[in-house]
Write a protein that holds these residues in place. Structure first.
Motif, PDB file in Angstrom:
ATOM      1  N   MET A  10       0.596  -1.348   0.042  1.00 32.16           N
ATOM      2  CA  MET A  10      -0.413  -0.493  -0.086  1.00 32.16           C
ATOM      3  C   MET A  10       0.942   1.266  -0.044  1.00 32.16           C
ATOM      4  O   MET A  10       0.380   2.224  -0.859  1.00 32.16           O
ATOM      5  CB  MET A  10      -0.929   0.159   1.117  1.00 32.16           C
ATOM      6  N   LEU A  11       1.976   1.311   0.995  1.00 31.16           N
ATOM      7  CA  LEU A  11       3.401   2.415   0.523  1.00 31.16           C
ATOM      8  C   LEU A  11       3.849   2.790  -0.723  1.00 31.16           C
ATOM      9  O   LEU A  11       3.383   3.432  -1.059  1.00 31.16           O
ATOM     10  CB  LEU A  11       4.050   2.003   1.503  1.00 31.16           C
ATOM     11  N   VAL A  13       2.376   1.750  -3.745  1.00 36.32           N
ATOM     12  CA  VAL A  13       1.181   2.243  -4.570  1.00 36.32           C
ATOM     13  C   VAL A  13       1.131   4.007  -4.149  1.00 36.32           C
ATOM     14  O   VAL A  13       0.844   4.783  -4.546  1.00 36.32           O
ATOM     15  CB  VAL A  13      -0.350   1.926  -4.083  1.00 36.32           C
ATOM     16  N   ALA A  14       1.229   4.492  -2.832  1.00 37.24           N
ATOM     17  CA  ALA A  14       1.468   5.759  -2.108  1.00 37.24           C
ATOM     18  C   ALA A  14       1.932   6.637  -3.008  1.00 37.24           C
ATOM     19  O   ALA A  14       1.748   7.152  -3.369  1.00 37.24           O
ATOM     20  CB  ALA A  14       0.666   6.123  -1.000  1.00 37.24           C
ATOM     21  N   GLU A  15       3.120   5.680  -2.983  1.00 39.60           N
ATOM     22  CA  GLU A  15       5.210   6.456  -3.779  1.00 39.60           C
ATOM     23  C   GLU A  15       3.981   6.381  -5.189  1.00 39.60           C
ATOM     24  O   GLU A  15       4.400   8.089  -5.559  1.00 39.60           O
ATOM     25  CB  GLU A  15       5.094   5.437  -3.170  1.00 39.60           C
ATOM     26  N   ALA A  17       1.571   6.949  -6.582  1.00 41.98           N
ATOM     27  CA  ALA A  17       0.639   8.163  -6.974  1.00 41.98           C
ATOM     28  C   ALA A  17       1.375   9.225  -6.613  1.00 41.98           C
ATOM     29  O   ALA A  17       1.101  10.260  -7.393  1.00 41.98           O
ATOM     30  CB  ALA A  17      -0.542   7.722  -6.123  1.00 41.98           C
ATOM     31  N   LEU A  18       1.946   9.916  -5.604  1.00 38.26           N
ATOM     32  CA  LEU A  18       2.588  10.964  -5.028  1.00 38.26           C
ATOM     33  C   LEU A  18       3.468  10.865  -6.147  1.00 38.26           C
ATOM     34  O   LEU A  18       3.840  11.811  -6.576  1.00 38.26           O
ATOM     35  CB  LEU A  18       3.873  11.017  -3.508  1.00 38.26           C
ATOM     36  N   LEU A  51       7.094   8.286   8.538  1.00 35.34           N
ATOM     37  CA  LEU A  51       7.769   7.755   7.264  1.00 35.34           C
ATOM     38  C   LEU A  51       9.171   7.535   7.861  1.00 35.34           C
ATOM     39  O   LEU A  51       9.370   6.085   6.672  1.00 35.34           O
ATOM     40  CB  LEU A  51       7.205   8.042   6.509  1.00 35.34           C
ATOM     41  N   THR A 115      10.060  -0.494  -3.191  1.00 30.59           N
ATOM     42  CA  THR A 115      10.302   0.775  -2.167  1.00 30.59           C
ATOM     43  C   THR A 115      10.577   1.488  -1.765  1.00 30.59           C
ATOM     44  O   THR A 115      10.498   2.852  -1.685  1.00 30.59           O
ATOM     45  CB  THR A 115       9.049   0.373  -1.086  1.00 30.59           C
ATOM     46  N   SER A 119      11.261   5.904  -2.649  1.00 35.13           N
ATOM     47  CA  SER A 119      11.054   6.748  -1.338  1.00 35.13           C
ATOM     48  C   SER A 119      12.228   8.133  -2.177  1.00 35.13           C
ATOM     49  O   SER A 119      12.537   8.768  -1.832  1.00 35.13           O
ATOM     50  CB  SER A 119      11.237   6.435  -0.502  1.00 35.13           C
TER      51      SER A 119
END
Length: 213
Positions: A10-11, A13-15, A17-18, A51, A115, A119
């Motif tokens: 999920m993290l 996917v959020a990255e 999108a960001l 984070l 991931t 980041s």
């Protein structure tokens, strides 16, 4: 997939999108307000701190998954070498189990690795966009196109910076002052000549001899 690997996914996917939000072309004003909000909001700062701790745990999971992949590779090599000592059915079952463990270990390794890598990309992209925004703001101020320099933009000729327009205005004001000084100097010169003529006439009258009565 276990709970913590689900959270890692999920993290990720959020990255993604960001990252898409960062690279979307937006107007300069909207982008500046958005990044100012991200930089100055205390809740965002706390979230970033959380984070960082989360990424430390993801790094630990990544190291553990790499270790598991290595151990599975060793077990698969050992099972292949012992193929002659076991039956084909038992060997096939063991090999299938080892390959399944290898697949899950590699999946977890790639998940944690991507991931962490994304980041780093997000952090570097964020810093670069902030630097670009600062440079664009400096350019707008220099060219006189910012809201704080609209008066300079009105005085500037099309395509000229606001600084040049300001200097032209000062030069025109100095020209007016010089013209005023010239007019005052001309007036003083005329007054001086008039007074000189009157003084000369007075001297002539005094030097003329008077007749005796």
């Amino acid at each position: 997939m276990t709970l913590y690997y689900t959270l890692v996914f999920m993290l990720l996917v959020a990255e993604m999108a960001l990252f898409m939000l960062l690279i979307v072309p937006l107007p300069f004003t909207v982008r500046r307000k958005m990044f100012a909000f991200i930089s100055e909001n205390p809740l965002i700062a706390k979230l970033q701190y959380g984070l960082k701790i989360t990424f430390i745990f993801i790094l630990i999971l990544f190291i553990d998954s790499v270790n598991r992949v290595y151990r599975v590779q060793v077990e698969l090599a050992a099972a292949t070498e012992s193929a002659g000592n076991a039956g084909s059915a038992i060997m096939g079952h063991e090999r299938l189990e080892v390959q399944a463990r290898k697949f899950y270990s590699e999946r977890n390794m790639y998940l944690c690795g991507f991931t962490l890598f994304l980041s780093l990309i997000l952090n570097r992209t964020y810093v670069m966009i902030l630097e670009v925004l600062r440079l664009e703001e400096k350019i707008k101020i220099y060219e006189g196109t910012d809201k704080n320099t609209k008066q300079q933009e009105k005085l500037a000729v099309a395509g000229e910076p606001g600084e040049i327009a300001r200097l032209k205005k000062e030069l025109a004001r100095k020209d007016e002052d010089l013209k005023t000084l010239k007019e005052q100097s001309a007036g003083l010169t005329r007054e001086y000549h008039a007074l000189s003529d009157k003084y000369a006439e007075t001297q002539q009258q005094d030097s003329t001899p008077k007749k005796d009565k």
